[in-house]
Design an enzyme around this catalytic site. Sequence first.
Site: not given
Length: 392
Positions: A140, A168-170, A173
């Site tokens: 991230d 960014v990760d979320q 997802a």
Amino acid sequence: MPMLEGVRVVSFTHFLQGPSATQLLADLGARVIKVEPPAGAFERSWSGPDAYLNGESVFFLLGNRNVESLVVDLKDPQWVEVVLRLVDEADVVIESFRPGVMDRLGLGWERLRERNSRLVYCSLSGYGSDGPYRDRPGQDVLLQSMSGIAAATGRADGPPTPVGASLVDQHGAVLGAFGILAALHGRERSGRGSRVESNLLSAALDLQIEPLSYYLNGFTGSRSASGVSSPYYKAPYGVFATADGHLTLSLNGLAALAAVFEDDWFLTVGEHASYARREDVNERVAKHMIQRSTREWTAVFSAAKVWFAPVNSYADVCADPQVRHNRSIIEIDHPTAGSVTLLAHPVLYDGERPGVRTPPPELGAANRDVLAELGYSESEIQELQTKVVPGE
């Protein structure tokens, strides 16, 4: 929530982007079988601030509810055959390894679609399945830096500043789950599965659809020295100090500022010049804001219907009446961790949120059930189990 009931997902995911994507699907009723190595997925033994509840990683607990755990040894041909049989009956495979790993394991898209033409195969990576960065580590804060988010955040005299969450990760997802649902819908029309790909770089750019589009079309902004939190927005837009705290102001016209601050100077600026003179406007706002307490300005702004918000700590967020009304925070019981407090599924369906059917699973808890469903005999199950569960 039975919306995805009957959809079977085989998950080869770890860290945050992949598990969070599968949790969204599981919340909606999909059966998600998380394939883990004998040592367990990475997130079982890692947690950002070393946060563990009775030995259970909070990082694992936050992204794996409503999921089943199947422990396998992908170096063992017998276990590879188990996984292939599982995939033959699956609707979705989702993986978040670096590009090429699933192919080396014999579980790549080309092989699996030959076995199951209706399969939706989703790959989540750092940068994409090919290109000059395909083998770089994707994480991230690295993507916040590479994508321009960090450079656009903070005051002009400060360093580039990453955002204080793995946004960014979320977002990656959510894009992964979105792509899977679109592909499943398309399959209902075509009868064929498809490959879905998303990556953290694409997610980071998509988060900046507004400011990056301004830049791409010739409008170059810069960070403000006096409190604007976006290089591309008119003043006031950001956090300002009060006599005893802070408040955030957003997109208020100059006439409104003149009224609440009782200062006709704002009327001399002109709305058309409010971006060019944003530093002047911000400095003037800051001089007024510091004169009164947060409570006083809250009363003034509320009465005048000025766009503002408190600067909440996490403690404030958890106590916020709207957060509580929305039931955004839930408590679940875990057999080892005990009482665990988590964020709920973020979407309402007919006014309701999906519930928690099962807590995040113990390692390998679904092994015997899954193997039996695939037609393995008790003796075969025992033989397979002894390879991945020492002493069983």
